[in-house]
Design an enzyme around this catalytic site. Sequence first.
Site, short mmCIF file in Angstrom:
data_model
loop_
_atom_site.label_atom_id
_atom_site.label_comp_id
_atom_site.label_asym_id
_atom_site.label_seq_id
_atom_site.Cartn_x
_atom_site.Cartn_y
_atom_site.Cartn_z
N HIS A 339 0.80 -1.23 0.00
CA HIS A 339 0.00 0.00 0.00
C HIS A 339 0.83 1.28 0.00
CE1 HIS A 339 -0.77 -1.02 4.53
NE2 HIS A 339 0.26 -0.21 4.47
N MET A 387 -5.66 -0.86 16.39
CA MET A 387 -5.48 -1.90 17.40
C MET A 387 -6.78 -2.13 18.18
SD MET A 387 -2.33 -1.82 19.97
CE MET A 387 -2.80 -0.15 20.25
N SER A 391 -10.56 -5.86 11.27
CA SER A 391 -9.93 -5.70 9.96
C SER A 391 -10.87 -6.31 8.92
CB SER A 391 -8.59 -6.44 9.92
OG SER A 391 -7.70 -5.92 10.87
N HIS A 410 -6.51 1.79 2.58
CA HIS A 410 -5.46 0.90 3.13
C HIS A 410 -5.61 0.66 4.63
CE1 HIS A 410 -3.60 4.24 5.08
NE2 HIS A 410 -2.48 3.61 5.32
#
Length: 487
Positions: A339, A387, A391, A410
Amino acid sequence: MEPTVEVQQRLSPLLRQLGPALYELDPSFREDMRVPARIVADEELLQQMSQDHSILQLVNVTTLPGIQGFAIGMPDMHEGYGFPVGGVAGTLLPHGVISPGGIGFDINCGVRLLSTGLLHEEVEALLPALAHDLARSIPTGFGRHGRLSLDSEQLERVLAEGVPYVVDVLGLGTREDLPHIEAGGYLPGADASKVSVRARERGHDQLGTLGGGNHFIELQRVERIYDPDAAAAFALFERQLTILIHTGSRGLGHQVCTDAVREMDRALAREGIRLVDRQLACAPFSSPEGQDYYAAMCAAANFAWSNRQVLTQRVREVFSRRLGSRPESWPRIVYDVAHNIAKVETYGGKRLCVHRKGATRAFGPGNKELPTAYQRVGQPVFIPGSMGTASFVLAGRSESQSLSLSSACHGAGRRLSRAAAKRQVVGAELRKALNAQGIIVECPSNAELAEEAPTAYKDVDRVVDTVETAGIARKVARLVPLAVLKG
DNA sequence: ATGTGC
């Protein structure tokens, strides 16, 4: 940078909505714009972008010599060095410019997803041991060196040949890994002799290291499948254990960028290039500086893919030690995406140097570079959240070609600067909060933890939904963290 | 992002 945030806040009402989640700023906005600036976003994300200089930076990108079509910002866009992070621009070859700031200091920073044949509940009790072993096996954090120290010939071959060399000669991985890496883990444009001695010195003992900042390795659970057909093609299923690796080219890539910015800065006058922002230092692709940088960038990209390959082997070693050598516990590469990179690609019969900085290539179905099993569904695109948050796995759509030069976002994208995050977040408390969520944290530094706090990032679900609404890619799976390893 | 900076 000179212009103020207020200028940018006045600018966002001038954006015209072109389509679902797509906005455009007409080039009449500023006389030096060569093409429009486009942004993939919703109202909320536009508002967040208005808090920094990223939209103005995108406008600056439209002034680059040779730029074609439009400069485009992704929904995770935020301020970067010269170019915004989350920015994409294609320049016409051979004489359009290449700009190191349009690629980023961490050349070929990227994400690799590994799948297993294991269910989360099967390995739940072993997760602390797996995370601990990974932390012992993989150096993390700023400036750390790895177990591998390459001699100059080995490093040269990593730079020139990338992952095929790492697999075939260093014996780290298998031939089956190669088609599951963007570009096969090797850009043939690389020339190791264009990587400075200093860059090579910085890199020679950093292969197989994670680095700091937002780099991490995460053990995850597939929480939800949105597209069963694409998920099956990517060998993903609900409750599965997956591993996500996010890192780049470490000090080597950083030095390649630093060297090139200096060289190009010197060549600007000779090339007759006037810049609105010195951080947009660039050179015609065909010029000596452009060619040297491209060759060095390809070498740094090969180094980054090789780094993720060595880390993959470390994960495999830990897994086979703890879980035995049955096929289910052998992590396989779903795909590996860059990315931060420039690629030569063809659009409408024109060869372009496509800069993706904080943007992921998102080829649609049928692209010849994709492995056979993915041809029908499109390229896997990985969007790491911040975190402690989810995802995503997406699949590129054919529409991405005309919408965004085959590019998607990204990540979640920073909302707060590192400094601001450190002021607002207490690392030790964040650690406790993550543990309370059941997430294992292997990170020695509370300060690093604070800089990467979820509150420092945009909402990844919103960013991904926006990319989907725009028609660039579709959601395939949502992954949630079980254990995170970071610097 | 980064053997952390003009």
